[in-house]
Design a protein around this motif. Structure first.
Motif, PDB file in Angstrom:
ATOM      1  N   ASP A 106      86.157 -59.194  42.446  1.00  0.00           N
ATOM      2  CA  ASP A 106      86.421 -59.800  43.759  1.00  0.00           C
ATOM      3  C   ASP A 106      85.195 -59.780  44.661  1.00  0.00           C
ATOM      4  N   VAL A 107      84.067 -59.371  44.093  1.00  0.00           N
ATOM      5  CA  VAL A 107      82.853 -59.288  44.906  1.00  0.00           C
ATOM      6  C   VAL A 107      81.958 -60.500  44.651  1.00  0.00           C
ATOM      7  N   GLY A 108      81.682 -60.777  43.377  1.00  0.00           N
ATOM      8  CA  GLY A 108      80.791 -61.890  43.053  1.00  0.00           C
ATOM      9  C   GLY A 108      81.434 -62.855  42.078  1.00  0.00           C
ATOM     10  N   HIS A 109      80.799 -64.000  41.903  1.00  0.00           N
ATOM     11  CA  HIS A 109      81.300 -64.997  40.951  1.00  0.00           C
ATOM     12  C   HIS A 109      80.775 -64.746  39.544  1.00  0.00           C
ATOM     13  N   SER A 110      79.711 -63.946  39.453  1.00  0.00           N
ATOM     14  CA  SER A 110      79.177 -63.562  38.142  1.00  0.00           C
ATOM     15  C   SER A 110      78.322 -62.330  38.358  1.00  0.00           C
ATOM     16  N   TRP A 111      78.106 -61.602  37.290  1.00  0.00           N
ATOM     17  CA  TRP A 111      77.235 -60.429  37.360  1.00  0.00           C
ATOM     18  C   TRP A 111      76.422 -60.363  36.091  1.00  0.00           C
ATOM     19  N   ARG A 112      75.140 -60.082  36.237  1.00  0.00           N
ATOM     20  CA  ARG A 112      74.288 -59.874  35.071  1.00  0.00           C
ATOM     21  C   ARG A 112      74.792 -58.642  34.329  1.00  0.00           C
ATOM     22  N   THR A 113      74.827 -58.738  33.003  1.00  0.00           N
ATOM     23  CA  THR A 113      75.310 -57.614  32.194  1.00  0.00           C
ATOM     24  C   THR A 113      74.169 -56.777  31.647  1.00  0.00           C
ATOM     25  N   THR A 114      72.944 -57.293  31.708  1.00  0.00           N
ATOM     26  CA  THR A 114      71.814 -56.605  31.078  1.00  0.00           C
ATOM     27  C   THR A 114      70.550 -56.753  31.934  1.00  0.00           C
ATOM     28  N   GLY A 115      69.519 -56.035  31.516  1.00  0.00           N
ATOM     29  CA  GLY A 115      68.195 -56.268  32.072  1.00  0.00           C
ATOM     30  C   GLY A 115      67.717 -57.668  31.702  1.00  0.00           C
ATOM     31  N   ASP A 116      66.489 -57.986  32.084  1.00  0.00           N
ATOM     32  CA  ASP A 116      66.013 -59.366  31.932  1.00  0.00           C
ATOM     33  C   ASP A 116      65.850 -59.793  30.467  1.00  0.00           C
ATOM     34  N   ILE A 117      66.061 -61.061  30.259  1.00  0.00           N
ATOM     35  CA  ILE A 117      65.808 -61.643  28.948  1.00  0.00           C
ATOM     36  C   ILE A 117      64.299 -61.696  28.716  1.00  0.00           C
ATOM     37  N   HIS A 118      63.900 -61.561  27.458  1.00  0.00           N
ATOM     38  CA  HIS A 118      62.494 -61.690  27.090  1.00  0.00           C
ATOM     39  C   HIS A 118      62.396 -62.845  26.110  1.00  0.00           C
ATOM     40  N   MET A 119      61.270 -63.555  26.128  1.00  0.00           N
ATOM     41  CA  MET A 119      61.124 -64.735  25.276  1.00  0.00           C
ATOM     42  C   MET A 119      60.957 -64.316  23.812  1.00  0.00           C
ATOM     43  N   CYS A 120      61.987 -63.712  23.260  1.00  0.00           N
ATOM     44  CA  CYS A 120      61.970 -63.444  21.820  1.00  0.00           C
ATOM     45  C   CYS A 120      63.409 -63.460  21.343  1.00  0.00           C
ATOM     46  N   PHE A 121      63.574 -63.773  20.065  1.00  0.00           N
ATOM     47  CA  PHE A 121      64.939 -63.918  19.570  1.00  0.00           C
ATOM     48  C   PHE A 121      65.542 -62.565  19.207  1.00  0.00           C
ATOM     49  N   ASP A 122      64.698 -61.675  18.696  1.00  0.00           N
ATOM     50  CA  ASP A 122      65.216 -60.404  18.193  1.00  0.00           C
ATOM     51  C   ASP A 122      64.202 -59.307  18.473  1.00  0.00           C
ATOM     52  N   CYS A 123      64.225 -58.748  19.675  1.00  0.00           N
ATOM     53  CA  CYS A 123      63.285 -57.674  19.987  1.00  0.00           C
ATOM     54  C   CYS A 123      63.703 -56.944  21.253  1.00  0.00           C
ATOM     55  N   GLU A 124      63.166 -55.756  21.406  1.00  0.00           N
ATOM     56  CA  GLU A 124      63.235 -55.075  22.693  1.00  0.00           C
ATOM     57  C   GLU A 124      61.800 -54.986  23.174  1.00  0.00           C
ATOM     58  N   PHE A 125      61.545 -55.415  24.387  1.00  0.00           N
ATOM     59  CA  PHE A 125      60.195 -55.395  24.920  1.00  0.00           C
ATOM     60  C   PHE A 125      60.157 -54.309  26.002  1.00  0.00           C
ATOM     61  N   SER A 126      59.474 -53.196  25.686  1.00  0.00           N
ATOM     62  CA  SER A 126      59.539 -52.050  26.604  1.00  0.00           C
ATOM     63  C   SER A 126      58.428 -52.074  27.633  1.00  0.00           C
ATOM     64  N   GLU A 127      58.829 -51.932  28.903  1.00  0.00           N
ATOM     65  CA  GLU A 127      57.889 -51.704  29.994  1.00  0.00           C
ATOM     66  C   GLU A 127      57.958 -50.196  30.256  1.00  0.00           C
ATOM     67  N   ALA A 128      57.189 -49.704  31.232  1.00  0.00           N
ATOM     68  CA  ALA A 128      57.176 -48.261  31.461  1.00  0.00           C
ATOM     69  C   ALA A 128      58.582 -47.719  31.744  1.00  0.00           C
ATOM     70  N   SER A 129      59.330 -48.355  32.648  1.00  0.00           N
ATOM     71  CA  SER A 129      60.598 -47.733  33.054  1.00  0.00           C
ATOM     72  C   SER A 129      61.836 -48.553  32.685  1.00  0.00           C
ATOM     73  N   TYR A 130      61.629 -49.681  32.018  1.00  0.00           N
ATOM     74  CA  TYR A 130      62.785 -50.498  31.633  1.00  0.00           C
ATOM     75  C   TYR A 130      62.399 -51.376  30.452  1.00  0.00           C
ATOM     76  N   SER A 131      63.405 -52.023  29.888  1.00  0.00           N
ATOM     77  CA  SER A 131      63.136 -52.930  28.769  1.00  0.00           C
ATOM     78  C   SER A 131      63.607 -54.327  29.107  1.00  0.00           C
ATOM     79  N   ARG A 132      62.979 -55.286  28.463  1.00  0.00           N
ATOM     80  CA  ARG A 132      63.514 -56.648  28.473  1.00  0.00           C
ATOM     81  C   ARG A 132      64.036 -56.920  27.069  1.00  0.00           C
ATOM     82  N   TRP A 133      64.955 -57.891  26.983  1.00  0.00           N
ATOM     83  CA  TRP A 133      65.743 -58.003  25.767  1.00  0.00           C
ATOM     84  C   TRP A 133      65.707 -59.391  25.143  1.00  0.00           C
ATOM     85  N   GLY A 134      65.739 -59.390  23.820  1.00  0.00           N
ATOM     86  CA  GLY A 134      65.817 -60.647  23.074  1.00  0.00           C
ATOM     87  C   GLY A 134      67.246 -61.178  23.053  1.00  0.00           C
TER      88      GLY A 134
END
Ligand code: GLA
Length: 404
Positions: A196-224
């Motif tokens: 009842d708060v928003g119309h959508s919510w992100r379920t994950t951290g940011d997408i990364h331009m790869c099909f199958d990978c985890e791209f790690s930054e210092a404090s978070y990851s981006r996802w394939g």
């Protein structure tokens, strides 16, 4: 006695008005929202000409007709707050101002979105809305904004429920219907509190331009693509018309193989995610255009039941997903996770596919369904074994309808 009755009635009316006031705007996302966002391709390198050219392109290249409605400006549009606290756009990049830009986008029959953040600063280090929520929502409304993406950087010390609810109420109070897109990266399980708060919510951290990978930054990851898909397990029961699990903006047209682009688009469609394009729509290849405007796949995403697909079978590197559709139709996707060609053989007539959460069954043991391949238009039916070959990271998407 009469006075008591009157005051009880007044109280009830008042409580009702209060409730109405506290609700988000309904009816803005009965099906997952569709549009474009500047971030994936342009990051902070944005300006009003880009937004205008994007709106023009969306009309010209058929994206608008295919259902993409919103032209969303992400981070870094901001200039400074003035002495009364009103936020202004960056003067160099948006010299005509946001109202003029919104008017332009509206004149093309499209809608316009903007970005802010719960914290004092956005992820890009620009002024966030903390402490200015009501003022910012009023400003956006006065510009004619239709969509607000609200990010989670610099959120220290804030309760997510509190921060997003404050902005929801600010939007409501501003009085202009603006779709509220929560971007909290799944950190505090928004699917449990944000209906009842928003119309959508992100379920994950940011997408990364790869099909199958985890791209790690210092404090978070981006996802394939596959990682984001896997992270949706168990979330489908929380989504539905007006409140969607958002799997992040699309990377279609940004360098994947054509099969990967199709699979990425099909997966987001099957899982009823908002479809927010992240490519440069001013320069699209014919293949990208064909994928992004595919009516059959978009139809699966926009189905009015709004039921998110689930994985009903995994067999080695092949996985099988099903999505119940309106009028007792179904969509089935078979996805090849591997980077090798894989043959597929599926015997429909031996199993029932049960969606317990929605009390729906695809019963191919008793009923024959005709199917149509959403990409190729090829047809078949469930009385025969399905035999196909999937390209590396490829997927087949079928729409099924009971034979009458
Ligand atoms: C966060 C969001 C992204 C984008 C950037 C902008 O990382 O998750 O989608 O909005 O901030 O800085």
């Amino acid at each position: 006695m009469k006075r008591t009755v009157i005051s009880m009635a007044a109280l009830a009316a008042c409580a009702c008005a209060f409730n109405a006031h506290a609700q988000k705007f309904d009816g803005l996302a009965d099906t997952p929202q569709m549009g474009w966002n500047s971030w994936n391709t342009f990051a902070c390198d944005i300006n009003e000409q880009l937004i205008k050219d994007t709106a023009d392109a969306m009309v010209k290249n058929g994206l608008k007709d295919a259902g993409y409605q919103y032209v969303n400006i992400d981070d870094c549009w901001h200039g400074k707050r003035d002495e009364t606290g009103v936020i202004h756009p960056d003067k160099e990049r948006f010299p005509s101002g946001m109202k003029a830009l919104a008017d332009y986008v509206h004149s093309k029959g499209l809608k316009i979105g903007i970005y802010s953040d719960v914290g004092a600063t956005t992820c890009g280090g620009r002024p966030g809305s903390r402490g200015y929520e009501y003022q910012d929502a009023r400003t956006y409304a006065s510009w004619g904004i239709d969509y607000i993406k609200y990010d989670w950087c610099d959120s220290k010390g804030l309760s997510s429920v509190g921060a997003y609810t404050t902005m929801r109420d600010a939007i409501r109070a501003a009085g202009r219907p603006m779709l509220f897109s929560i971007c909290e990266w799944g950190d505090t399980k928004p699917w449990e509190w944000a209906k009842d708060v928003g119309h959508s919510w992100r379920t994950t951290g940011d997408i990364h331009m790869c099909f199958d990978c985890e791209f790690s930054e210092a404090s978070y990851s981006r996802w394939g693509v596959l990682q984001i898909l896997d992270k949706q397990a168990g979330l489908r029961v929380h989504a539905g018309p007006g409140h969607w699990n958002d799997m992040d903006m699309l990377e279609v047209g940004r360098g994947f193989t054509e099969d990967e682009d199709r699979t990425h688009f099909a997966a987001w469609s099957m899982l009823a995610s908002p479809l927010i394009l992240g490519n440069d729509v001013r320069k699209m290849s014919e293949a990208t255009k064909r994928i992004l405007t595919n009516k059959a796949v978009i139809g699966i995403n926009q189905d009015k039941l709004g039921i998110q697909a689930w994985r009903f079978l995994q067999s080695g590197q092949l996985e099988y997903w099903a999505k119940p559709l309106a009028n007792d139709e179904w969509a089935v996707m078979i996805l090849n996770r591997s980077d090798e060609v894989k043959p597929v053989t599926y015997q429909w007539s031996t199993s029932r596919i049960n969606d317990d959460a929605n009390k729906r069954v695809l019963d191919t043991t008793k009923t024959v369904f005709n199917w149509t391949d959403a990409w190729t238009g090829k047809t078949g039916d469930t009385s025969k074994k399905l035999e196909s070959k999937l390209a590396p990271h490829g997927a087949i998407v079928l729409r099924l309808k009971a034979r009458s």
